[in-house]
Every structure is written in structure tokens, then in C-alpha cells.
Design a protein around this motif. Structure first.
Motif, PDB file in Angstrom:
ATOM      1  N   ALA A 126     -38.511 -52.190 -11.022  1.00 52.90           N
ATOM      2  CA  ALA A 126     -38.546 -53.549 -10.688  1.00 52.90           C
ATOM      3  C   ALA A 126     -39.849 -53.928 -11.662  1.00 52.90           C
ATOM      4  CB  ALA A 126     -38.509 -53.832  -9.310  1.00 52.90           C
ATOM      5  N   SER A 127     -40.747 -53.201 -11.656  1.00 55.38           N
ATOM      6  CA  SER A 127     -42.164 -53.580 -12.282  1.00 55.38           C
ATOM      7  C   SER A 127     -42.263 -53.152 -13.534  1.00 55.38           C
ATOM      8  CB  SER A 127     -43.240 -53.077 -11.079  1.00 55.38           C
ATOM      9  OG  SER A 127     -42.815 -53.470  -9.900  1.00 55.38           O
ATOM     10  N   ILE A 128     -41.251 -52.601 -14.359  1.00 53.24           N
ATOM     11  CA  ILE A 128     -41.663 -51.993 -15.696  1.00 53.24           C
ATOM     12  C   ILE A 128     -42.198 -52.792 -16.631  1.00 53.24           C
ATOM     13  CG2 ILE A 128     -39.255 -52.337 -16.877  1.00 53.24           C
ATOM     14  CD1 ILE A 128     -41.079 -48.939 -16.253  1.00 53.24           C
ATOM     15  N   GLY A 129     -41.832 -53.968 -16.457  1.00 48.68           N
ATOM     16  CA  GLY A 129     -42.493 -54.860 -17.652  1.00 48.68           C
ATOM     17  C   GLY A 129     -41.923 -54.186 -19.179  1.00 48.68           C
ATOM     18  N   PRO A 130     -42.940 -54.031 -20.146  1.00 43.65           N
ATOM     19  CA  PRO A 130     -42.898 -53.842 -21.368  1.00 43.65           C
ATOM     20  C   PRO A 130     -42.800 -52.125 -21.432  1.00 43.65           C
ATOM     21  CG  PRO A 130     -45.053 -54.375 -21.228  1.00 43.65           C
ATOM     22  CD  PRO A 130     -44.475 -54.620 -20.017  1.00 43.65           C
ATOM     23  N   GLY A 131     -43.033 -51.385 -20.380  1.00 47.13           N
ATOM     24  CA  GLY A 131     -43.148 -49.982 -20.317  1.00 47.13           C
ATOM     25  C   GLY A 131     -41.898 -49.502 -20.252  1.00 47.13           C
TER      26      GLY A 131
ATOM     27  N   ALA B 292     -35.651 -46.541 -16.919  1.00 44.02           N
ATOM     28  CA  ALA B 292     -35.839 -48.005 -16.876  1.00 44.02           C
ATOM     29  C   ALA B 292     -36.745 -48.229 -18.038  1.00 44.02           C
ATOM     30  CB  ALA B 292     -36.504 -48.008 -15.553  1.00 44.02           C
ATOM     31  N   GLY B 293     -36.549 -49.570 -18.460  1.00 40.37           N
ATOM     32  CA  GLY B 293     -36.984 -50.068 -19.786  1.00 40.37           C
ATOM     33  C   GLY B 293     -36.513 -49.724 -20.983  1.00 40.37           C
ATOM     34  N   GLU B 294     -37.122 -50.004 -22.144  1.00 37.01           N
ATOM     35  CA  GLU B 294     -36.506 -50.002 -23.534  1.00 37.01           C
ATOM     36  C   GLU B 294     -36.924 -48.693 -24.053  1.00 37.01           C
ATOM     37  OE1 GLU B 294     -34.428 -52.011 -25.158  1.00 37.01           O
ATOM     38  OE2 GLU B 294     -34.163 -53.035 -23.034  1.00 37.01           O
TER      39      GLU B 294
ATOM     40  N   VAL C 140     -40.038 -35.209 -10.788  1.00 34.12           N
ATOM     41  CA  VAL C 140     -40.610 -35.576 -12.037  1.00 34.12           C
ATOM     42  C   VAL C 140     -40.433 -36.989 -12.555  1.00 34.12           C
ATOM     43  CG1 VAL C 140     -41.219 -34.775 -14.212  1.00 34.12           C
ATOM     44  CG2 VAL C 140     -40.620 -32.983 -12.778  1.00 34.12           C
ATOM     45  N   LEU C 141     -41.458 -37.556 -12.814  1.00 33.03           N
ATOM     46  CA  LEU C 141     -41.333 -39.050 -13.394  1.00 33.03           C
ATOM     47  C   LEU C 141     -42.318 -39.240 -14.491  1.00 33.03           C
ATOM     48  CD1 LEU C 141     -40.873 -42.129 -10.994  1.00 33.03           C
ATOM     49  CD2 LEU C 141     -42.180 -42.262 -13.040  1.00 33.03           C
ATOM     50  N   ALA C 142     -42.070 -39.626 -15.318  1.00 32.54           N
ATOM     51  CA  ALA C 142     -42.610 -39.972 -16.744  1.00 32.54           C
ATOM     52  C   ALA C 142     -42.634 -41.293 -16.808  1.00 32.54           C
ATOM     53  CB  ALA C 142     -41.985 -39.130 -17.800  1.00 32.54           C
TER      54      ALA C 142
ATOM     55  N   PRO D 172     -51.706 -38.095 -18.160  1.00 30.06           N
ATOM     56  CA  PRO D 172     -51.432 -39.310 -18.108  1.00 30.06           C
ATOM     57  C   PRO D 172     -49.974 -39.935 -17.983  1.00 30.06           C
ATOM     58  CG  PRO D 172     -53.117 -38.751 -19.585  1.00 30.06           C
ATOM     59  CD  PRO D 172     -52.581 -37.602 -19.243  1.00 30.06           C
ATOM     60  N   GLY D 173     -49.253 -40.452 -17.006  1.00 28.71           N
ATOM     61  CA  GLY D 173     -48.082 -40.985 -17.218  1.00 28.71           C
ATOM     62  C   GLY D 173     -46.995 -39.854 -16.737  1.00 28.71           C
ATOM     63  N   LEU D 174     -47.570 -38.782 -16.127  1.00 32.45           N
ATOM     64  CA  LEU D 174     -46.684 -37.800 -15.702  1.00 32.45           C
ATOM     65  C   LEU D 174     -46.792 -37.503 -14.253  1.00 32.45           C
ATOM     66  CD1 LEU D 174     -44.357 -35.499 -16.356  1.00 32.45           C
ATOM     67  CD2 LEU D 174     -46.158 -34.017 -16.939  1.00 32.45           C
ATOM     68  N   TYR D 175     -45.733 -37.534 -13.403  1.00 30.35           N
ATOM     69  CA  TYR D 175     -45.913 -37.463 -11.942  1.00 30.35           C
ATOM     70  C   TYR D 175     -45.184 -36.534 -11.662  1.00 30.35           C
ATOM     71  CZ  TYR D 175     -48.228 -41.982 -12.663  1.00 30.35           C
ATOM     72  OH  TYR D 175     -49.149 -43.030 -13.216  1.00 30.35           O
ATOM     73  N   ILE D 176     -45.605 -35.673 -10.534  1.00 27.79           N
ATOM     74  CA  ILE D 176     -44.899 -34.544 -10.125  1.00 27.79           C
ATOM     75  C   ILE D 176     -45.125 -34.589  -8.572  1.00 27.79           C
ATOM     76  CG2 ILE D 176     -44.382 -31.864  -9.909  1.00 27.79           C
ATOM     77  CD1 ILE D 176     -45.592 -32.161 -12.798  1.00 27.79           C
TER      78      ILE D 176
END
Length: 99
Positions: free
Chosen positions: A50-55, A74-76, A6-8, A29-33
Motif C-alpha cells: 500500500a505504501s510502495i510509491g515509486p519503489g 508490488a510496484g513496477e 524473505v522480502l526484497a 540494504p533492502g533485503l529482509y529476512i
């Protein structure tokens, strides 16, 4: 052996979303399984982090831990995972005042 993953995500670039939908389903939206091998999961996580940017992103997958899973971020984020004697707990950071 493939396992449920699971990746959010929040506010990630479109190319990252496209890469994720090649391997996983996006039921909200934004939830991957998906059911991924460790190799595919690790490569997708490298791409996302590596590509998270501001997300921000959170990855959870089954693992041989006390809780039965591993959690990566990853990210803030206000919610930060903290290892507490082998258990992953979530610390909530105080909100930053608006300038």
C-alpha cells in the motif's frame, strides 16, 4: 506456524523500512529476512504494497505449492511473475526507451 520469510525492496519510503525492521532482520540494504506467522507476514505485506510509491518489493515464503513457496510482487518491475500451469515463472519485460 511461523515460517521463514524473505522480502526484497527497492526505493521504498523510510517508514516502510522502519516497519519491516521491527519484525525482520536487514542483512543487506533492502533485503529482509525473518520467521513470521502468516498473520504478521500478511499485515507487513499489506503495509509494503500500500505504501510502495515509486519503489518495488518481492515477497517469498514457504507454501503448499509445487515449488514449495509463494512469490508476491508490488510496484513496477521488469521481472514479472507469471503462473504457468501452477508453476511461477518470471517474464522479463523489455526495457522502456528513454524519452
Amino acid at each position: 506456524m511461523p515460517s521463514m520469510t524473505v522480502l526484497a525492496t527497492t526505493a521504498v519510503p523510510d517508514h516502510v523500512r522502519g516497519a519491516l525492521t521491527r519484525w525482520m532482520t536487514e542483512p543487506a540494504p533492502g533485503l529482509y529476512i525473518g520467521t513470521l506467522s502468516a498473520r504478521v507476514r500478511d499485515e507487513l505485506w499489506r503495509t509494503v504494497s500500500a505504501s510502495i510509491g515509486p519503489g518495488a518489493a518481492v515477497l517469498a515464503y514457504p507454501d503448499a505449492t509445487e515449488q514449495g513457496y509463494t512469490l508476491l510482487t508490488a510496484g513496477e518491475r521488469r521481472r514479472v511473475p507469471v503462473d504457468f500451469g501452477g508453476l511461477t515463472l518470471i517474464a522479463v519485460q523489455p526495457e522502456q526507451p528513454m524519452a
